[in-house]
Design a protein around this motif. Structure first.
Motif, PDB file in Angstrom:
ATOM      1  N   THR A   1      40.366  44.933  37.725  1.00  9.66           N
ATOM      2  CA  THR A   1      41.422  44.562  39.283  1.00  9.66           C
ATOM      3  C   THR A   1      40.981  43.057  39.580  1.00  9.66           C
ATOM      4  O   THR A   1      41.925  42.339  39.749  1.00  9.66           O
ATOM      5  CB  THR A   1      41.107  45.494  40.244  1.00  9.66           C
ATOM      6  OG1 THR A   1      41.485  46.822  39.943  1.00  9.66           O
ATOM      7  CG2 THR A   1      41.660  45.190  41.561  1.00  9.66           C
TER       8      THR A   1
ATOM      9  N   GLU B   1      39.513  40.435  38.107  1.00  4.17           N
ATOM     10  CA  GLU B   1      39.630  39.285  37.258  1.00  4.17           C
ATOM     11  C   GLU B   1      41.177  38.958  37.353  1.00  4.17           C
ATOM     12  O   GLU B   1      41.513  37.773  36.974  1.00  4.17           O
ATOM     13  CB  GLU B   1      39.459  39.715  35.760  1.00  4.17           C
ATOM     14  CG  GLU B   1      40.269  40.593  35.073  1.00  4.17           C
ATOM     15  CD  GLU B   1      39.939  40.756  33.700  1.00  4.17           C
ATOM     16  OE1 GLU B   1      38.994  40.089  33.288  1.00  4.17           O
ATOM     17  OE2 GLU B   1      40.610  41.694  32.987  1.00  4.17           O
ATOM     18  N   GLN B   2      42.172  39.727  37.780  1.00  6.00           N
ATOM     19  CA  GLN B   2      43.513  39.391  38.010  1.00  6.00           C
ATOM     20  C   GLN B   2      43.755  38.468  39.206  1.00  6.00           C
ATOM     21  O   GLN B   2      44.685  37.786  39.270  1.00  6.00           O
ATOM     22  CB  GLN B   2      44.289  40.567  38.286  1.00  6.00           C
ATOM     23  CG  GLN B   2      44.476  41.548  37.010  1.00  6.00           C
ATOM     24  CD  GLN B   2      45.210  42.774  37.554  1.00  6.00           C
ATOM     25  OE1 GLN B   2      46.341  42.906  37.909  1.00  6.00           O
ATOM     26  NE2 GLN B   2      44.496  44.162  36.993  1.00  6.00           N
TER      27      GLN B   2
ATOM     28  N   GLU C   1      39.063  41.769  30.739  1.00  7.50           N
ATOM     29  CA  GLU C   1      39.733  40.963  29.273  1.00  7.50           C
ATOM     30  C   GLU C   1      38.575  40.423  28.751  1.00  7.50           C
ATOM     31  O   GLU C   1      37.740  39.609  29.428  1.00  7.50           O
ATOM     32  CB  GLU C   1      41.036  40.279  29.611  1.00  7.50           C
ATOM     33  CG  GLU C   1      41.984  40.974  30.177  1.00  7.50           C
ATOM     34  CD  GLU C   1      42.583  42.013  29.250  1.00  7.50           C
ATOM     35  OE1 GLU C   1      42.800  41.733  27.950  1.00  7.50           O
ATOM     36  OE2 GLU C   1      43.089  43.084  29.583  1.00  7.50           O
TER      37      GLU C   1
END
Length: 336
Positions: free
Chosen positions: A177, A179-180, A214
C-alpha cells in the motif's frame, strides 16, 4: 439522543428482582437507539450516559457494533486508564469493522503510538490497507504513518531490537500500500538491509519487510549484492536470494547460476542449487516464467552436481513434494 438517555434511566431504575425479560428488552432498545446516532450525537451524549451508569453504557456500546460506538469505547478506555489489554482488544475490533474512515485510521494510529503493542500495530496494518482501497482522501494520513514508521527504524535499524523488529513486521504488512504513495519506507528498509550494524535477526526482518513491495531495479540491485556478498552471514544471503527470486531479471539469474559453482559457503551453495533444481522440476503455473529465466541462464553455466546438493541441502529433500511459497506472488497474508 433523548430516547437513549430515557431508556438507560429506565434500565438503571429497574430493581434487581424485576423481570429479566423487561431488562433484556430495554437493553436491546438502548443498543438500537445508539446504533441510530451519529458520531457527534454519541460524543455529546456519552458523558451523560456514563453519569447514569457506566457499566450499562459500556455494555451497550460493545453491543452497538457501529464504528462510532467502538471509537468512543476506545477513547473512554484510554481516558479511564483501563487495562492495556482491553484497549488492544477494542482497537483490534474497531480495525476489523467494514467501511474504514479517515477518523478511524487516526484513532487506531494514535492508539498504536500510545500502546506500542503488537495488537495495536497489527490493527493499524489492517486499517491502512483497507483505507487506501476504499478512501483515497486519507493520503496525507497514510503519509504521516509512513513518516512515523521510517523514523522508528532510523539509524539503519540500530535502535531497540524488539521495537525495530515489530516496526519491520508492520512495514512488511503495509508495504504494498505505502509504496504506491511514497518511496520513503522502501528507502529506509534498504538502508537497514545494507547495514551490518543491526543483529542478524533485524537484518533478515528488513529483507522480509519487502515481501509485499514490487521488486524495482533499486531493490533488485540491493538484494543481489546482499546475496553475492560472501562476507555476509549465510542466512542473510539466502533471505535476500529468496526475496530476489520472487521477481528476478534475466541478468540476476544468470549472475547467480554463473557464480554458484565457485561459491565457498556450502550452506548457500547447496540451498540455492536445490532451490533452482526445484524450479526446473516444478509444474506450478506461477513458476513457469521463472523456470524460463533459469533455463536460459543455464545455457552458459551449470548447477553443482546432483550428489553434492542432495547430500548437503535439506531443501532438496523436503521441497520436491511442496510448492515454492517464497516464489508465490499470491501470498498476501498479514504476518504477525
Amino acid at each position: 439522543a433523548e430516547a437513549a438517555m430515557k431508556t438507560l434511566q429506565e434500565l438503571q431504575n429497574l430493581h434487581i428482582s424485576e423481570q429479566n425479560a423487561k431488562r433484556a428488552n430495554l437493553f436491546s432498545k438502548l443498543v438500537t437507539e445508539l446504533r441510530g446516532l451519529s458520531d457527534e450525537a454519541v460524543s455529546s451524549l456519552l458523558p451523560k450516559l456514563v453519569e447514569v451508569s457506566s457499566p450499562i453504557t459500556f455494555q451497550a456500546l460493545m453491543q452497538c457494533g457501529q464504528p462510532q460506538c467502538y471509537a468512543h469505547i476506545l477513547r473512554w478506555l484510554k481516558s479511564e486508564k483501563a487495562n492495556p489489554l482491553l484497549i488492544d482488544v477494542a482497537t483490534y475490533l474497531m480495525a476489523l469493522l467494514p467501511g474504514p474512515s479517515a477518523q478511524r485510521l487516526r484513532d487506531v494510529f494514535n492508539t498504536a503510538k500510545e500502546q506500542q503493542s503488537r495488537a495495536a500495530f497489527y490493527a493499524l496494518s489492517h486499517v491502512v490497507n483497507n483505507c487506501h482501497r476504499t478512501d483515497p482522501a486519507v493520503t496525507q494520513d497514510l503519509l504521516n504513518i509512513a513518516d512515523y514508521l521510517s523514523e522508528q527504524i532510523r539509524d539503519d535499524c540500530t535502535g531497540n531490537e524488539d521495537h525495530t523488529y515489530l516496526m519491520l513486521r508492520v512495514i512488511g504488512n503495509i508495504g504494498g500500500t505505502m509504496e504506491q504513495l511514497t518511496p520513503r519506507l522502501t528507502s529506509s528498509v534498504l538502508k537497514c538491509i545494507k547495514s551490518t550494524e543491526p543483529s542478524l535477526l533485524i537484518q533478515k526482518a528488513a529483507i522480509q519487510a519487502l515481501r509485499k513491495m514490487e521488486i524495482q531495479d533499486e531493490v533488485r540491485e540491493v538484494l543481489l549484492q546482499t546475496f553475492l556478498n560472501d562476507t555476509s552471514p549465510g542466512d542473510k544471503r539466502l533471505a535476500a536470494y529468496l526475496m530476489l527470486m520472487r521477481d528476478p531479471s534475466q541478468s540476476d539469474v544468470s549472475k547467480i547460476t554463473q557464480l554458484l559453482p565457485w561459491e565457498q559457503n556450502e550452506q548457500v551453495k547447496n540451498f540455492v542449487a536445490s532451490h533452482i533444481a526445484n524450479i526446473l522440476n516444478s509444474e506450478e503455473l506461477y513458476v513457469q516464467n521463472l523456470k524460463m529465466l533459469v533455463k536460459e541462464a543455464l545455457k552458459n553455466s551449470q548447477l553443482p552436481t546432483v550428489m553434492d546438493f542432495k547430500k548437503f541441502s535439506r531443501n532438496y529433500h523436503f521441497s520436491k513434494s511442496l510448492s515454492l511459497p517464497p516464489l508465490d506472488p499470491l501470498a498476501k497474508h498479514t504476518q504477525h
